[in-house]
Design an enzyme around this catalytic site. Structure first.
Site, PDB file in Angstrom:
ATOM      1  N   GLU A  61       0.816  -1.213   0.000  1.00 35.37           N
ATOM      2  CA  GLU A  61       0.000   0.000   0.000  1.00 35.37           C
ATOM      3  C   GLU A  61       0.854   1.270   0.000  1.00 35.37           C
ATOM      4  O   GLU A  61       0.509   2.247  -0.653  1.00 35.37           O
ATOM      5  CB  GLU A  61      -0.924  -0.008   1.225  1.00 35.37           C
ATOM      6  CG  GLU A  61      -2.115   0.918   1.042  1.00 35.37           C
ATOM      7  CD  GLU A  61      -2.979   1.002   2.299  1.00 35.37           C
ATOM      8  OE1 GLU A  61      -2.759   0.212   3.233  1.00 35.37           O
ATOM      9  OE2 GLU A  61      -3.867   1.859   2.320  1.00 35.37           O
ATOM     10  N   ASP A  62       1.965   1.247   0.712  1.00 34.56           N
ATOM     11  CA  ASP A  62       2.688   2.508   0.951  1.00 34.56           C
ATOM     12  C   ASP A  62       4.057   2.634   0.291  1.00 34.56           C
ATOM     13  O   ASP A  62       4.710   3.658   0.433  1.00 34.56           O
ATOM     14  CB  ASP A  62       2.899   2.715   2.462  1.00 34.56           C
ATOM     15  CG  ASP A  62       1.590   2.840   3.219  1.00 34.56           C
ATOM     16  OD1 ASP A  62       0.590   3.232   2.581  1.00 34.56           O
ATOM     17  OD2 ASP A  62       1.565   2.531   4.420  1.00 34.56           O
TER      18      ASP A  62
END
Ligand code: MN
Length: 351
Positions: A61-62
């Site tokens: 996600e990051d």
């Protein structure tokens, strides 16, 4: 740290590199967080794939890492777990603020979590993630603190309860409640402390009496006091019109023995020492709670008119009550080992 396997080391390396230059609200390097999640999962006795997925849970996600990179390096199962955790957090981000959640939305989220967690390890990683975020909540601005705490109280703590992870449920609920209603939290915390101080001496006496009676019957046991959590007292008081005199399990003694037959024997001995209260005997061994919780409960009145709840269970039941599903993973893993086949069960350290 050196006990990490090569695979785990590699995952730590990968996550460290990927999160480089990212920071938490506390000002610490971001990697602190996945490493804390790793430690929590290890403490729960989770298997290696779950620990690795915990280390990598925020990378897809990051950071620049893609799910395929994880699959190539660590295999299908780790990739599946990371994907599940990522999907959960994207689904959650798509929802409105918890304050405007309709009750159905909250249920939907819980249902979604359960559906996505068709490998329940996804949920266990999510719970470890949330636990660390709660432990470090003080670094966030107040409005965010409240939002996360409220969601934890309404969604995550009940989820921990469904998985019968008692220690986790209590820690999550109390950490959250402190932010949701600080005044009430402090008030009840003081109340419990005062009550326990007052009760300490008579509890010691009761412990002694019971201990003696059990020794006479040559029963192997451990006995200890259990302290009621702030949040569960809060909920109980709400059910009883805030009348503390109707709360009978403020102080409880827990007796842990070797087998089920002995549990019933101990119950009988306690009832021969003290007067059981009407309607307060619960046989969760024969009829476990929905989440699998097992124990015998009885509330008695002593000669000095003290009201005490006893909880009687086997060691296995106790571990399951505290660690729930996580504990059963631990034992399932062991079943594959040689020691287990020889009857040597390694118990998780209890605290
Ligand atoms: Mn995270």
């Amino acid at each position: 740290m050196s006990k990490d396997s090569e695979r785990v080391k590699k995952a730590v390396e990968m996550a460290t590199k990927a999160h480089e230059g990212q920071f938490r609200k506390t000002g610490e390097p971001y990697i602190i967080h996945p490493l804390a999640v790793k430690k929590i999962l290890e403490d729960w006795g989770m298997d290696e794939d779950t620990v690795i997925a915990g280390v990598l849970h925020d990378t897809v996600e990051d950071t620049d890492i893609a799910l395929n990179d994880i699959k190539d390096e660590f295999g299908e199962s780790v990739a599946f777990l990371v994907d599940g955790v990522t999907k959960l957090s994207t689904a959650r981000n798509g929802m409105r603020d918890i304050d405007t959640y309709l009750p159905e939305t909250k249920d939907n989220f819980l249902r979604l979590m359960i559906a996505l967690g068709d490998d329940i390890r996804v949920l266990i990683i999510k719970l470890a993630d949330r636990l660390h975020n709660l432990r470090t909540l003080s670094a966030l601005p107040p409005d965010k603190q409240k939002k996360i705490a409220k969601e934890s109280l309404e969604v995550f703590a009940p989820l921990a309860d469904r998985l019968n992870m008692g220690l986790l449920r209590v820690e999550m609920a109390d950490l959250s409640f402190k932010y949701v209603d600080p005044k009430r939290y402090e008030y009840l915390k003081d109340l419990i402390e005062k009550y326990n101080k007052q009760a300490a001496r008579s509890l010691k006496k009761i412990e002694g009496e019971v201990g003696e009676a059990l020794k006479k019957e040559k029963i192997k046991f451990t006995i200890s006091g259990r302290v009621k959590s702030v949040y569960s007292l809060h909920k109980k008081l709400a059910k009883h019109n805030q009348n503390i005199n109707e709360i009978y399990d403020l102080t409880a003694l827990r007796i842990i023995v070797d087998d089920i037959t002995t549990c019933y024997l101990v119950l009988g001995i306690i009832h021969s020492l003290y007067t059981p209260m009407n309607g307060r005997i619960k046989d969760y061994i024969a009829m476990p709670k929905q989440n699998g919780y097992q124990s015998l409960h009885t509330t008695v009145i002593t000669k000095d008119k003290h009201i005490v709840e006893f909880q009687i269970r086997t060691k296995e039941m106790h571990e399951f009550a505290e660690r729930g599903l996580a504990a059963s993973f631990y034992y399932n893993e062991q079943k594959l080992t040689e020691n287990y086949k020889k009857g040597k069960i390694e118990h998780l350290p209890t605290n």
